[in-house]
Design a protein around this motif. Structure first.
Motif, PDB file in Angstrom:
ATOM      1  N   ILE A   1      65.953  40.687  -8.671  1.00 55.82           N
ATOM      2  CA  ILE A   1      67.000  41.581  -9.198  1.00 55.82           C
ATOM      3  C   ILE A   1      68.308  41.360  -8.447  1.00 55.82           C
ATOM      4  O   ILE A   1      69.389  41.262  -9.051  1.00 55.82           O
ATOM      5  CB  ILE A   1      66.553  43.057  -9.096  1.00 55.82           C
ATOM      6  N   ALA A   2      68.215  41.248  -7.121  1.00 57.79           N
ATOM      7  CA  ALA A   2      69.417  41.008  -6.316  1.00 57.79           C
ATOM      8  C   ALA A   2      70.044  39.660  -6.646  1.00 57.79           C
ATOM      9  O   ALA A   2      71.275  39.538  -6.728  1.00 57.79           O
ATOM     10  CB  ALA A   2      69.060  41.090  -4.828  1.00 57.79           C
ATOM     11  N   LEU A   3      69.221  38.630  -6.847  1.00 59.34           N
ATOM     12  CA  LEU A   3      69.753  37.312  -7.195  1.00 59.34           C
ATOM     13  C   LEU A   3      70.448  37.333  -8.560  1.00 59.34           C
ATOM     14  O   LEU A   3      71.519  36.734  -8.732  1.00 59.34           O
ATOM     15  CB  LEU A   3      68.618  36.279  -7.203  1.00 59.34           C
ATOM     16  N   ARG A   4      69.852  38.023  -9.518  1.00 59.48           N
ATOM     17  CA  ARG A   4      70.472  38.096 -10.848  1.00 59.48           C
ATOM     18  C   ARG A   4      71.789  38.850 -10.806  1.00 59.48           C
ATOM     19  O   ARG A   4      72.771  38.473 -11.451  1.00 59.48           O
ATOM     20  CB  ARG A   4      69.502  38.762 -11.841  1.00 59.48           C
ATOM     21  N   ASP A   5      71.829  39.927 -10.020  1.00 56.29           N
ATOM     22  CA  ASP A   5      73.072  40.695  -9.898  1.00 56.29           C
ATOM     23  C   ASP A   5      74.160  39.881  -9.208  1.00 56.29           C
ATOM     24  O   ASP A   5      75.339  39.938  -9.581  1.00 56.29           O
ATOM     25  CB  ASP A   5      72.810  41.987  -9.117  1.00 56.29           C
TER      26      ASP A   5
ATOM     27  N   PHE B   1      62.583  30.286 -10.336  1.00 57.70           N
ATOM     28  CA  PHE B   1      62.089  31.004  -9.161  1.00 57.70           C
ATOM     29  C   PHE B   1      60.585  30.773  -9.083  1.00 57.70           C
ATOM     30  O   PHE B   1      59.890  30.809 -10.098  1.00 57.70           O
ATOM     31  CB  PHE B   1      62.394  32.503  -9.271  1.00 57.70           C
ATOM     32  N   PHE B   2      60.090  30.532  -7.872  1.00 52.27           N
ATOM     33  CA  PHE B   2      58.674  30.197  -7.710  1.00 52.27           C
ATOM     34  C   PHE B   2      57.783  31.380  -8.115  1.00 52.27           C
ATOM     35  O   PHE B   2      58.165  32.540  -8.002  1.00 52.27           O
ATOM     36  CB  PHE B   2      58.385  29.801  -6.254  1.00 52.27           C
ATOM     37  N   ASP B   3      56.590  31.033  -8.569  1.00 52.25           N
ATOM     38  CA  ASP B   3      55.587  32.039  -8.926  1.00 52.25           C
ATOM     39  C   ASP B   3      54.615  32.176  -7.766  1.00 52.25           C
ATOM     40  O   ASP B   3      53.900  31.230  -7.436  1.00 52.25           O
ATOM     41  CB  ASP B   3      54.857  31.617 -10.207  1.00 52.25           C
ATOM     42  N   ILE B   4      54.595  33.344  -7.164  1.00 52.68           N
ATOM     43  CA  ILE B   4      53.757  33.527  -5.985  1.00 52.68           C
ATOM     44  C   ILE B   4      52.292  33.669  -6.345  1.00 52.68           C
ATOM     45  O   ILE B   4      51.403  33.366  -5.548  1.00 52.68           O
ATOM     46  CB  ILE B   4      54.232  34.761  -5.169  1.00 52.68           C
TER      47      ILE B   4
ATOM     48  N   LEU C   1      57.616  42.093  -4.101  1.00 55.48           N
ATOM     49  CA  LEU C   1      58.973  41.720  -3.701  1.00 55.48           C
ATOM     50  C   LEU C   1      59.531  40.573  -4.539  1.00 55.48           C
ATOM     51  O   LEU C   1      60.720  40.559  -4.878  1.00 55.48           O
ATOM     52  CB  LEU C   1      58.984  41.320  -2.219  1.00 55.48           C
ATOM     53  N   PHE C   2      58.662  39.600  -4.886  1.00 55.09           N
ATOM     54  CA  PHE C   2      59.142  38.367  -5.518  1.00 55.09           C
ATOM     55  C   PHE C   2      58.927  38.296  -7.023  1.00 55.09           C
ATOM     56  O   PHE C   2      59.319  37.306  -7.645  1.00 55.09           O
ATOM     57  CB  PHE C   2      58.482  37.151  -4.853  1.00 55.09           C
ATOM     58  N   ASP C   3      58.286  39.289  -7.618  1.00 50.57           N
ATOM     59  CA  ASP C   3      58.124  39.282  -9.067  1.00 50.57           C
ATOM     60  C   ASP C   3      59.479  39.358  -9.783  1.00 50.57           C
ATOM     61  O   ASP C   3      60.498  39.695  -9.179  1.00 50.57           O
ATOM     62  CB  ASP C   3      57.253  40.464  -9.507  1.00 50.57           C
ATOM     63  N   TYR C   4      59.453  39.083 -11.074  1.00 54.83           N
ATOM     64  CA  TYR C   4      60.698  39.116 -11.863  1.00 54.83           C
ATOM     65  C   TYR C   4      61.372  40.484 -11.780  1.00 54.83           C
ATOM     66  O   TYR C   4      62.606  40.569 -11.720  1.00 54.83           O
ATOM     67  CB  TYR C   4      60.393  38.767 -13.324  1.00 54.83           C
ATOM     68  N   ALA C   5      60.552  41.544 -11.758  1.00 55.87           N
ATOM     69  CA  ALA C   5      61.107  42.897 -11.666  1.00 55.87           C
ATOM     70  C   ALA C   5      61.218  43.375 -10.225  1.00 55.87           C
ATOM     71  O   ALA C   5      61.511  44.554  -9.982  1.00 55.87           O
ATOM     72  CB  ALA C   5      60.249  43.870 -12.473  1.00 55.87           C
ATOM     73  N   GLY C   6      60.988  42.469  -9.253  1.00 55.20           N
ATOM     74  CA  GLY C   6      61.061  42.851  -7.849  1.00 55.20           C
ATOM     75  C   GLY C   6      62.475  42.837  -7.311  1.00 55.20           C
ATOM     76  O   GLY C   6      63.401  42.293  -7.932  1.00 55.20           O
ATOM     77  N   PRO C   7      62.698  43.405  -6.148  1.00 54.87           N
ATOM     78  CA  PRO C   7      64.053  43.537  -5.591  1.00 54.87           C
ATOM     79  C   PRO C   7      64.736  42.198  -5.297  1.00 54.87           C
ATOM     80  O   PRO C   7      65.953  42.103  -5.396  1.00 54.87           O
ATOM     81  CB  PRO C   7      63.830  44.343  -4.307  1.00 54.87           C
ATOM     82  N   VAL C   8      63.962  41.163  -4.935  1.00 53.88           N
ATOM     83  CA  VAL C   8      64.575  39.869  -4.599  1.00 53.88           C
ATOM     84  C   VAL C   8      65.214  39.238  -5.833  1.00 53.88           C
ATOM     85  O   VAL C   8      66.398  38.851  -5.810  1.00 53.88           O
ATOM     86  CB  VAL C   8      63.537  38.921  -3.972  1.00 53.88           C
TER      87      VAL C   8
END
Length: 543
Positions: free
Chosen positions: A119-123, A135-138, A110-117
């Motif tokens: 992606i939604a923030l970048r959009d 963005f934090f690294d989980i 969910l929180f990776d660079y290619a994850g939906p979270v």
């Protein structure tokens, strides 16, 4: 001729159980004292201190975060009335059914660079690259602490909640009369009285956190658990791995001793109240809303989101995940878990019944010796079990060296190794549950049965076993589920071409392809919910 067990037979079985299940720990301690100047010295001079530091930070971080989550939740559920309280009382235990590596994978995805979270923030903000925002690294030590705490906090929540309900409400009322606010009475009355229960829960959480292998391995965090695995398979040094295992046991021993020493002069005496006392506080408006939101947020993060994500994977990849491999691995997992559950129940009944027949200090030792394996993390357990098994195999192979037949790896290379390891690790669960159930049976029943001419064996089968059915079922379910979820011992001890659901799912997690094992992952979670249901029903029954 009817077979009868004499008292000496009960003693022999109990002592044999205690000796046999404590044998791996004895071999581990002995092996850790052997010289290994090259590998261990190299690790000591290079990375071992980093491993130790990461392990201590992991344990302290998980314990602290679990306290921050579980203590407020336990106090709210036990002492306050707010919307949804009765549902949260059992629902907040659901994360226990979730293996840590599953929740770790879900939130990484969910929180990776290619994850939906992201992606939604970048959009939404129009960011173009990672340089535009932070963005934090989980996948860090901090992320591992959060993931493990989200799964383990229910241990502290359940124990603390029960301890609060067993405290007399008169003590809190007295604190109110003396002008103490609810927060002050929590810190000055409720918390000190429950200190022993909290310490026991934190000790359990610390053991589970240090034993975690899957999450720290997936997050590439080096701890003593991963060091044992890497030393064994990287350097092929069983002695060095045993020495690292000894360090882990030393950390656990020191932590427990320090806590007990801090309570050496502390004694608490109180008249226990009924566990069903009415809530002490009735929250309204903002406070009630805040309590409901807090409990809902924890439940959502720790259980609901991961389950919904897994369910989505299972629906989208059902064709690939629902295959013959799933049924094969499910059957193998169920078979091993059933065998271990049956074996631990039978052994614990023998040992606990021996304690009942000969009530003395020394009769407790077989049970205590047999229960030592629960403190061993999975990777450490695997080494501890291999040591006596390979020793026996080596001696027998030397014995048959002159003959045409060689036993080979008939113990360590077969399913026996996993089954024996699981029995060593999870016997303590069955023993504790059976012992608690036996303690509630009046000795008068034993004397009445004896006066009717019945032997100890007949008393056990016709009197005690029927009364113990509920405790036996609870113990069997708890052991069964722990076996279904156990990963590191299975990874290290499984025979060639043998997979359990846990190892099957973890391999896909490691390859970033959990979607293809989503059905198996959901199956583990669903099966894990069964003992939680029975535990909750058992608590309602007591009420």
């Amino acid at each position: 001729m009817q077979f009868k067990l004499s008292l000496s037979s009960w003693q022999l079985i109990a002592c044999a159980t205690g000796f046999g299940l404590s044998l791996p720990l004895c071999f581990l301690i002995f092996e850790s004292l052997q010289s290994d100047p090259e590998v261990f010295a190299h690790l000591w001079d290079t990375v071992l201190w980093d491993y130790i530091g990461n392990t201590l930070i992991l344990i302290l971080g998980v314990a602290l975060l679990s306290c921050l989550i579980a203590l407020p939740l336990g106090w709210l559920v036990a002492n306050c009335e707010f919307p949804g309280r009765k549902h949260f009382e059992w629902a907040l235990m659901l994360p226990l059914a979730m293996p840590t590596y599953l929740i770790a994978y879900v939130y990484t995805d969910l929180f990776d660079y290619a994850g939906p979270v992201q992606i939604a923030l970048r959009d939404f903000f129009g960011w173009q690259s990672p340089d535009d925002y932070w963005f934090f690294d989980i996948r860090t030590l901090g992320g591992a602490i959060v993931m493990i705490a989200l799964v383990l906090y229910p241990y502290l929540f359940l124990i603390f909640k029960t301890a609060l309900k067993e405290q007399s409400p008169k003590l809190v009322h007295a604190a109110h009369i003396m002008g103490q606010s609810p927060i002050q009475s929590f810190f000055k009355v409720s918390l000190p009285l429950a200190r022993g229960a909290i310490a026991a829960a934190i000790a359990l959480i610390s053991m589970e956190a240090m034993a975690d292998f899957a999450t720290v391995s997936y997050f590439a965090v080096s701890t003593l658990t991963t060091a044992v695995y890497d030393t064994w398979f990287g350097y092929y040094s069983l002695t060095a791995a045993a020495k690292i295992s000894g360090i882990m046991l030393l950390i656990l021993f020191v932590a427990i001793m320090v806590e007990r020493y801090s309570r050496r002069n502390q004694a608490v005496f109180e008249r226990q109240s009924q566990i069903t006392h009415e809530p002490l506080y009735y929250l309204t408006k903002r406070k009630a809303l805040a309590a409901t939101l807090f409990a809902s947020s924890i439940l959502l993060i720790a259980f609901a989101i991961p389950v919904f994500v897994l369910l989505g994977y299972a629906i989208d990849y059902f064709t690939q995940a629902w295959n013959s491999a799933f049924f094969e691995y499910a059957w193998q997992s169920l078979k091993v878990s059933a065998i271990v559950s049956f074996a631990t129940i039978v052994l614990s009944i023998f040992v606990v019944y021996f304690q009942r027949l000969t009530p003395s200090a020394w009769s407790l030792w077989p049970g205590r010796m047999a229960s030592t394996g629960y403190a061993l993390p999975g990777t450490v357990l695997a080494i501890a079990v291999l040591l006596p098994l390979t020793f026996i195999e080596g001696k027998l192979n030397v014995w048959f060296d002159s003959s045409s037949w060689q036993p080979g790896l008939f113990l360590s290379g077969t399913l026996f190794a996993i089954i024996f390891a699981y029995i060593v690790r999870f016997y303590a669960i069955a023993h504790g549950t059976i012992e608690a159930s036996f303690s509630r049976i009046s000795p008068n029943l034993d004397m009445a049965s004896q006066s009717m001419g019945r032997s100890p064996r007949q008393t056990l089968t016709s009197v005690h076993i029927p009364i113990l059915r509920r405790g036996i079922l609870t113990a069997a379910l708890l052991v069964f589920i722990e076996c279904m979820k156990e990963l590191p011992a299975a990874l290290l001890l499984r025979p060639f071409n043998f997979e359990t659901l846990a190892t099957h799912v973890f391999q896909y997690v490691s390859d970033e392809q959990l979607e293809l094992a989503s059905v198996a992952a959901l199956f583990i979670v669903i099966v894990g919910l069964i003992p939680l249901y029975f535990i909750n029903r058992s608590m309602e029954y007591k009420h």
